[in-house]
Design a protein around this motif. Structure first.
Motif, short mmCIF file in Angstrom:
data_model
loop_
_atom_site.label_atom_id
_atom_site.label_comp_id
_atom_site.label_asym_id
_atom_site.label_seq_id
_atom_site.Cartn_x
_atom_site.Cartn_y
_atom_site.Cartn_z
N THR A 91 7.32 -25.72 -47.66
CA THR A 91 7.72 -24.32 -47.59
C THR A 91 6.51 -23.44 -47.27
OG1 THR A 91 7.39 -23.94 -49.95
CG2 THR A 91 9.59 -24.66 -49.26
N GLU A 114 11.89 -22.73 -45.96
CA GLU A 114 11.56 -23.94 -45.19
C GLU A 114 11.36 -23.63 -43.71
OE1 GLU A 114 14.48 -26.98 -45.93
OE2 GLU A 114 13.70 -27.35 -47.95
N GLN A 115 12.15 -22.69 -43.18
CA GLN A 115 11.97 -22.30 -41.78
C GLN A 115 12.61 -20.95 -41.52
OE1 GLN A 115 13.95 -25.53 -39.65
NE2 GLN A 115 15.57 -24.17 -39.04
N VAL A 160 13.94 -18.69 -37.96
CA VAL A 160 14.13 -18.60 -36.51
C VAL A 160 14.08 -17.13 -36.16
CG1 VAL A 160 15.65 -19.13 -34.58
CG2 VAL A 160 15.56 -20.68 -36.55
N THR A 184 11.12 -21.13 -33.75
CA THR A 184 11.30 -21.58 -35.13
C THR A 184 9.93 -21.70 -35.77
OG1 THR A 184 13.30 -22.80 -34.54
CG2 THR A 184 12.21 -23.41 -36.60
N VAL A 185 9.77 -21.06 -36.92
CA VAL A 185 8.52 -21.10 -37.67
C VAL A 185 8.73 -22.00 -38.88
CG1 VAL A 185 6.81 -19.73 -38.92
CG2 VAL A 185 8.00 -18.74 -36.95
N MET A 186 7.78 -22.91 -39.08
CA MET A 186 7.81 -23.81 -40.24
C MET A 186 6.42 -23.81 -40.87
SD MET A 186 10.12 -26.85 -38.57
CE MET A 186 10.64 -27.59 -40.11
N HIS A 211 2.48 -23.86 -39.25
CA HIS A 211 2.61 -23.43 -37.85
C HIS A 211 1.25 -22.94 -37.35
CE1 HIS A 211 4.03 -21.23 -34.33
NE2 HIS A 211 5.23 -21.77 -34.51
N CYS A 270 4.43 -16.23 -42.77
CA CYS A 270 4.89 -15.43 -41.64
C CYS A 270 5.28 -14.06 -42.19
CB CYS A 270 6.09 -16.09 -40.97
SG CYS A 270 6.84 -15.10 -39.65
#
Length: 135
Positions: free
Chosen positions: A4, A22-23, A25, A34-36, A39, A77
């Motif tokens: 995470t 977890e992600q 978009v 898509t950000v995970m 990144h 993010c």
């Protein structure tokens, strides 16, 4: 279990979300991304569209954003939106009002560059309207 990272969605009015996910978009100006966790660092502009947040256990929540930018790092993010709301709270009348305001900007544009930017934004808003609020 997927790794995470911290995601924050901030609008001028309020902090809409700040939690481990977890992600995410996001509708980047260069395309959907898509950000995970972990990144690569990047900053990107955000166009009007839908953000999908995926929490642990695949629980999803969607938000509508009307532009902004995202600062992405390996451990987080932060998305600073010009305006944002949860999809389930979206007001059809507010979206229609925004579209009419941009149409007026297109009509009143005094130069080619201003008109082109307004037309692009209008196209993004009407696409968003069609995707979220089918007739």
């Amino acid at each position: 279990m997927a790794k995470t990272f911290t995601f924050e969605l901030v609008s001028p009015e309020r902090l809409l979300l700040s939690e481990e996910v977890e992600q995410v978009v996001i509708p980047g100006t260069e395309g959907e991304m898509t950000v995970m966790a972990e990144h690569a660092p990047v900053m990107t502009g955000i166009k009007p569209g839908v953000i999908t947040v995926v929490r642990a256990g695949s629980e999803r929540e969607q938000f509508v954003v009307f532009g902004g930018f995202a600062d992405i790092t390996p451990d987080g993010c932060r998305l600073l939106a010009e305006s944002a709301t949860r999809v389930k709270e979206l007001d059809r009348a507010d979206l229609a009002r925004r579209i009419e305001e941009v149409r007026a900007e297109v009509q009143g544009a005094r130069d080619h560059e201003t008109r082109t930017k307004a037309e692009e934004f209008l196209g993004q808003l009407t696409t968003l309207e069609g995707a979220l609020l089918p007739a």
